[in-house]
Design a protein around this motif. Sequence first.
Motif, PDB file in Angstrom:
ATOM      1  N   VAL A   1      -7.621  13.196 -13.509  1.00 56.47           N
ATOM      2  CA  VAL A   1      -6.401  12.647 -14.095  1.00 56.47           C
ATOM      3  C   VAL A   1      -6.606  12.625 -15.609  1.00 56.47           C
ATOM      4  N   ILE A   2      -6.168  13.677 -16.278  1.00 59.11           N
ATOM      5  CA  ILE A   2      -6.421  13.808 -17.716  1.00 59.11           C
ATOM      6  C   ILE A   2      -5.113  13.800 -18.503  1.00 59.11           C
ATOM      7  N   CYS A   3      -5.244  13.657 -19.803  1.00 60.81           N
ATOM      8  CA  CYS A   3      -4.076  13.694 -20.682  1.00 60.81           C
ATOM      9  C   CYS A   3      -4.381  14.641 -21.835  1.00 60.81           C
ATOM     10  N   ALA A   4      -4.048  15.898 -21.655  1.00 63.45           N
ATOM     11  CA  ALA A   4      -4.364  16.915 -22.657  1.00 63.45           C
ATOM     12  C   ALA A   4      -3.289  17.029 -23.732  1.00 63.45           C
ATOM     13  N   THR A   5      -2.179  16.314 -23.579  1.00 63.57           N
ATOM     14  CA  THR A   5      -0.958  16.394 -24.401  1.00 63.57           C
ATOM     15  C   THR A   5      -0.152  17.619 -23.991  1.00 63.57           C
ATOM     16  N   THR A   6       1.135  17.605 -24.310  1.00 62.76           N
ATOM     17  CA  THR A   6       2.070  18.611 -23.792  1.00 62.76           C
ATOM     18  C   THR A   6       1.645  20.063 -24.021  1.00 62.76           C
ATOM     19  N   PRO A   7       1.339  20.485 -25.264  1.00 64.92           N
ATOM     20  CA  PRO A   7       1.011  21.907 -25.458  1.00 64.92           C
ATOM     21  C   PRO A   7      -0.167  22.374 -24.620  1.00 64.92           C
ATOM     22  N   TYR A   8      -1.222  21.552 -24.579  1.00 66.39           N
ATOM     23  CA  TYR A   8      -2.416  21.953 -23.829  1.00 66.39           C
ATOM     24  C   TYR A   8      -2.231  21.778 -22.329  1.00 66.39           C
ATOM     25  N   ALA A   9      -1.377  20.854 -21.932  1.00 59.80           N
ATOM     26  CA  ALA A   9      -1.099  20.694 -20.504  1.00 59.80           C
ATOM     27  C   ALA A   9      -0.464  21.966 -19.947  1.00 59.80           C
ATOM     28  N   SER A  16     -11.572   9.429 -16.283  1.00 60.98           N
ATOM     29  CA  SER A  16     -11.475   9.532 -17.739  1.00 60.98           C
ATOM     30  C   SER A  16     -10.234  10.333 -18.107  1.00 60.98           C
ATOM     31  N   PRO A  17      -9.471   9.897 -19.114  1.00 67.73           N
ATOM     32  CA  PRO A  17      -8.288  10.670 -19.515  1.00 67.73           C
ATOM     33  C   PRO A  17      -8.630  11.993 -20.177  1.00 67.73           C
ATOM     34  N   TYR A  18      -9.923  12.247 -20.368  1.00 68.11           N
ATOM     35  CA  TYR A  18     -10.333  13.471 -21.059  1.00 68.11           C
ATOM     36  C   TYR A  18     -11.100  14.437 -20.166  1.00 68.11           C
ATOM     37  N   ALA A  25       0.832  -1.201   0.000  1.00 68.92           N
ATOM     38  CA  ALA A  25       0.000   0.000   0.000  1.00 68.92           C
ATOM     39  C   ALA A  25       0.865   1.249   0.000  1.00 68.92           C
ATOM     40  N   SER A  26       0.393   2.278  -0.677  1.00 69.60           N
ATOM     41  CA  SER A  26       1.137   3.535  -0.737  1.00 69.60           C
ATOM     42  C   SER A  26       1.176   4.211   0.633  1.00 69.60           C
ATOM     43  N   SER A  27       2.287   4.860   0.910  1.00 70.05           N
ATOM     44  CA  SER A  27       2.431   5.589   2.171  1.00 70.05           C
ATOM     45  C   SER A  27       1.649   6.899   2.172  1.00 70.05           C
ATOM     46  N   LEU A  28       1.191   7.302   0.980  1.00 66.74           N
ATOM     47  CA  LEU A  28       0.415   8.537   0.857  1.00 66.74           C
ATOM     48  C   LEU A  28      -0.952   8.219   0.265  1.00 66.74           C
ATOM     49  N   GLN A  29      -1.989   8.763   0.898  1.00 66.19           N
ATOM     50  CA  GLN A  29      -3.345   8.636   0.371  1.00 66.19           C
ATOM     51  C   GLN A  29      -3.966  10.032   0.329  1.00 66.19           C
ATOM     52  N   ILE A  30      -4.347  10.463  -0.859  1.00 64.14           N
ATOM     53  CA  ILE A  30      -4.934  11.794  -1.045  1.00 64.14           C
ATOM     54  C   ILE A  30      -6.448  11.671  -1.096  1.00 64.14           C
ATOM     55  N   LYS A  31      -7.131  12.504  -0.344  1.00 65.05           N
ATOM     56  CA  LYS A  31      -8.591  12.517  -0.342  1.00 65.05           C
ATOM     57  C   LYS A  31      -9.102  13.777  -1.030  1.00 65.05           C
ATOM     58  N   ALA A  32     -10.374  13.730  -1.419  1.00 71.40           N
ATOM     59  CA  ALA A  32     -10.999  14.873  -2.099  1.00 71.40           C
ATOM     60  C   ALA A  32     -10.969  16.118  -1.209  1.00 71.40           C
ATOM     61  N   PRO A  33     -10.834  17.288  -1.827  1.00 67.67           N
ATOM     62  CA  PRO A  33     -10.741  17.562  -3.264  1.00 67.67           C
ATOM     63  C   PRO A  33      -9.353  17.205  -3.817  1.00 67.67           C
ATOM     64  N   LEU A  34      -9.333  16.561  -4.966  1.00 72.71           N
ATOM     65  CA  LEU A  34      -8.087  16.060  -5.534  1.00 72.71           C
ATOM     66  C   LEU A  34      -7.447  17.081  -6.472  1.00 72.71           C
ATOM     67  N   PRO A  35      -6.128  17.241  -6.389  1.00 77.61           N
ATOM     68  CA  PRO A  35      -5.433  18.065  -7.384  1.00 77.61           C
ATOM     69  C   PRO A  35      -5.574  17.432  -8.775  1.00 77.61           C
ATOM     70  N   VAL A  36      -5.622  18.233  -9.805  1.00 74.20           N
ATOM     71  CA  VAL A  36      -5.768  17.728 -11.179  1.00 74.20           C
ATOM     72  C   VAL A  36      -4.392  17.414 -11.754  1.00 74.20           C
ATOM     73  N   LEU A  37      -4.230  16.183 -12.216  1.00 71.50           N
ATOM     74  CA  LEU A  37      -2.996  15.744 -12.860  1.00 71.50           C
ATOM     75  C   LEU A  37      -3.203  15.755 -14.377  1.00 71.50           C
ATOM     76  N   ASP A  38      -2.202  16.208 -15.099  1.00 69.54           N
ATOM     77  CA  ASP A  38      -2.310  16.365 -16.551  1.00 69.54           C
ATOM     78  C   ASP A  38      -0.928  16.134 -17.148  1.00 69.54           C
ATOM     79  N   GLY A  39      -0.838  16.008 -18.459  1.00 70.90           N
ATOM     80  CA  GLY A  39       0.497  15.876 -19.025  1.00 70.90           C
ATOM     81  C   GLY A  39       0.564  15.348 -20.430  1.00 70.90           C
ATOM     82  N   ALA A  40       1.775  14.887 -20.776  1.00 71.34           N
ATOM     83  CA  ALA A  40       2.077  14.378 -22.107  1.00 71.34           C
ATOM     84  C   ALA A  40       1.543  12.967 -22.276  1.00 71.34           C
ATOM     85  N   THR A  41       1.208  12.613 -23.512  1.00 67.01           N
ATOM     86  CA  THR A  41       0.717  11.268 -23.807  1.00 67.01           C
ATOM     87  C   THR A  41       1.725  10.206 -23.389  1.00 67.01           C
ATOM     88  N   ALA A  42       3.016  10.456 -23.691  1.00 63.67           N
ATOM     89  CA  ALA A  42       4.061   9.468 -23.403  1.00 63.67           C
ATOM     90  C   ALA A  42       4.218   9.216 -21.909  1.00 63.67           C
TER      91      ALA A  42
END
Length: 395
Positions: A169-177, A163-165, A127-144
């Motif tokens: 936890v989304i994936c907007a791709t680098t320029p849009y991230a 949903s990745p969109y 189990a992870s030593s860190l557990q984040i509860k709501a409200p959750l920070p938004v993670l975004d980034g490059a496809t790779a």
Amino acid sequence: MKNKKAILIFIIGVVLTLISIPYMFIKLLMFTWSTTQQWLSWVLFATVMICYVWVWRNIIHFIHFQKLLVWKKQLIYIVCILLCGGTVVSFQLYHAWEHRFETISTEVDLEEYKPFASDRIAKLDEASSLQIKAPLPVLDGATALYPIYSAFAQAIYPQDTYSPYDSKVICATTPYAYENLLNKTSDIIFVGGPSEKQKKMFSDAGEELVYTPIGKEGFVFFVNKDNPVTSLTSQQIKDIYSGKITNWKEVGGKDSEIRAFQRPEGSGSQSAMLRFMGNTPLKEPITEDVPEGMGGIISQTADYQNRENAIGYSFRFYASEMASNDKIRLLEIDGVAPTKENIQNGTYPSSSFYAITLKSNTNEKVKQILEWIVSNQGQELVEKTGYVSESFSNK
């Protein structure tokens, strides 16, 4: 009896015309949106109109004379339809032939790497030593890098459908991230280093970026598998992409012009390429015209087309795992193969990637996530995904 037959034919003609006009209008509109040759839309429109005129000339002639048009007049319409329709079909076939080579784009099925819904993402043994509860920070980034921060989210976020969109936890791709980070709709983005233009974008907005290095990845060059060239020096690659070397025979290949494909400005791989080139300027990229709705046309950097004389670039994990293709071959650089081991020992050129946030972001959860990412558990997920962790590369 003849009048009844004529009336019936007239009614059938009217009904079929009223039914077909909306259908043909939609088809013409779709064709106009999908082609870069707008004159073809007018040719296709003329073909349809000639068909309607031909049909109704026959209907009216039958109502009056109880017979169809004479064959000579029929032939005129048929020839016009064949000429106009043949022009459209011939051009479409030519366009298909011109683009007969497989196009390798940036598209991958992100659903295959979604948190809590995929067996393809890395998992911790405990189990992870860190557990984040709501409200959750938004993670975004490059496809790779989506497989990495998707694994992070699965380890530290509550189980949910991400949903990745449209989720946390989304994936907007680098320029849009980068744009989302600037607009503060994302809290942490996982990307390669920003381009000079992207740095200026934040500087002009009075925002300062905070970089947390989380790992390294090989920057790879690839060619068609039938290309006899298997290795290039760093200088040869720079000479190819600056326009100094233009033929494969200059680097031990066939007597064929080199088609050096690039990536769109602002993308992670294009920024990595600029860093690879250093002070050597890139030549103008190969472009292609693409439709932009309502008859508009834009010119954009062309996706890699797997011709035998082509060369392109990307990141190792993306090219070999996420968008793997057995019709391309990764090149050695300076005689060194692009393997994870060679990236780890520093013999193959690598590029760092980061978790980036804004200095003005005071969300305590963001700080906790960044600290966890560089911990043993976070770096374990980087390694298990297939990248070289920052902790390993610093050993």
